[in-house]
Write an enzyme that holds these catalytic residues in place. Structure first.
Site, PDB file in Angstrom:
ATOM      1  N   ASP A  12      16.764   5.868  63.724  1.00 33.78           N
ATOM      2  CA  ASP A  12      16.074   4.830  62.943  1.00 33.78           C
ATOM      3  C   ASP A  12      15.074   4.028  63.773  1.00 33.78           C
ATOM      4  OD1 ASP A  12      17.706   5.440  60.860  1.00 33.78           O
ATOM      5  OD2 ASP A  12      18.510   3.421  60.609  1.00 33.78           O
ATOM      6  N   ASP A  13      14.142   3.422  63.047  1.00 32.39           N
ATOM      7  CA  ASP A  13      13.276   2.336  63.525  1.00 32.39           C
ATOM      8  C   ASP A  13      12.027   2.790  64.285  1.00 32.39           C
ATOM      9  OD1 ASP A  13      15.350   0.901  62.458  1.00 32.39           O
ATOM     10  OD2 ASP A  13      15.720  -0.331  64.221  1.00 32.39           O
ATOM     11  N   HIS A  63      12.653   4.258  55.921  1.00 29.92           N
ATOM     12  CA  HIS A  63      13.533   3.160  56.364  1.00 29.92           C
ATOM     13  C   HIS A  63      12.896   1.804  56.040  1.00 29.92           C
ATOM     14  CE1 HIS A  63      16.768   1.320  58.540  1.00 29.92           C
ATOM     15  NE2 HIS A  63      16.152   1.121  59.676  1.00 29.92           N
ATOM     16  N   HIS A  67      11.256  -3.583  57.382  1.00 30.89           N
ATOM     17  CA  HIS A  67      12.584  -3.643  58.001  1.00 30.89           C
ATOM     18  C   HIS A  67      13.261  -5.000  57.813  1.00 30.89           C
ATOM     19  CE1 HIS A  67      15.813  -2.899  61.032  1.00 30.89           C
ATOM     20  NE2 HIS A  67      15.657  -1.675  60.620  1.00 30.89           N
ATOM     21  N   TYR A 104      19.628  -2.541  58.089  1.00 31.60           N
ATOM     22  CA  TYR A 104      20.898  -3.250  58.342  1.00 31.60           C
ATOM     23  C   TYR A 104      22.018  -2.801  57.384  1.00 31.60           C
ATOM     24  CZ  TYR A 104      17.309  -6.067  60.515  1.00 31.60           C
ATOM     25  OH  TYR A 104      16.216  -6.449  61.243  1.00 31.60           O
ATOM     26  N   HIS A 154      19.340   5.169  67.052  1.00 34.57           N
ATOM     27  CA  HIS A 154      18.052   4.468  66.936  1.00 34.57           C
ATOM     28  C   HIS A 154      17.067   4.912  68.018  1.00 34.57           C
ATOM     29  CE1 HIS A 154      20.615   1.856  64.519  1.00 34.57           C
ATOM     30  NE2 HIS A 154      19.513   1.376  63.978  1.00 34.57           N
TER      31      HIS A 154
END
Ligand SMILES: [Zn+2]
Length: 206
Positions: A12-13, A63, A67, A104, A154
């Site tokens: 992720d991210d 995603h 965020h 989250y 991540h």
């Protein structure tokens, strides 16, 4: 019929300053992963990284755009978060994203009702917490993975301990007999339809 043990490693991210190094590891190991991108991170300089992800057989997913936690957002804002991210990925590399991971893992019924993609969680390596050691990340993943699992890691900015943990995770899982596939592939290979309303997936059998 063969029953092959499968796992999907997901990140992720990104795209970030470590994404190319994650790809180096996956390429060296000859395996694929899934990347859940933050829309606002998709800047023009990241296009080569995203093209490399696809060239290596990896999957790119959604995603959100900003965020921010989405569980208090209105339907309009939720739809905009998803649509903007899908659009910038489409404009950059020409693919449609098929899965969503909530920032989250904050959830609401409004999100489920307004996001037309399966929701993916995955077993938490706690690698979003800088204080989690590389060994802890390894141990957490290995303790949780079973056939059909999705693993949550991540490729966020400067997340070097995950670069340290990842080769060990891959080797240990391979020693246990696992093969590595993308998120789309793990559902397809196991014959599971991911489009189940109000469902958050961490393993395709659970
Ligand atoms: Zn995230």
């Amino acid at each position: 019929m063969e029953t092959q043990k499968l796992v999907a490693l997901t990140f992720d991210d990104g795209p970030s300053n470590i994404t190319e190094q994650v790809l180096d590891i996956l390429e060296e190991e000859g395996i694929v992963g899934t990347f859940f991108l933050i829309g606002q991170n998709v800047t023009p300089d990241k296009k080569p990284t995203m093209e490399r992800q696809l060239r290596l057989g990896c999957e790119i997913c959604n995603h959100s755009f900003t965020h921010n936690p989405m569980n208090e957002m209105s339907p309009e804002v939720i739809r905009e978060e998803i649509a903007k991210t899908s659009a910038i990925i489409r404009e950059t590399v020409g693919i449609e994203t098929k899965f969503f991971r909530p920032p989250y893992i904050a959830l609401s019924d409004t999100m489920y009702d307004n996001i037309d993609m399966p929701f993916i969680c995955g077993h938490d390596s706690r690698d979003w917490d800088a204080s989690t050691s590389a060994q802890d990340r390894i141990d957490r993943v290995l303790a949780q993975v079973t056939d059909g699992s999705l693993v949550l890691m991540h490729d966020m900015q400067n997340n070097v301990k995950t670069l340290e943990a990842l080769p060990v995770i891959i080797h240990e899982l391979r020693d246990k007999g696992f093969s590595f596939v993308t998120t789309s592939q793990i559902f397809e290979a196991k014959g599971i339809n991911p489009h189940v309303p109000h469902k958050l997936w961490s393993n395709v059998f659970a």
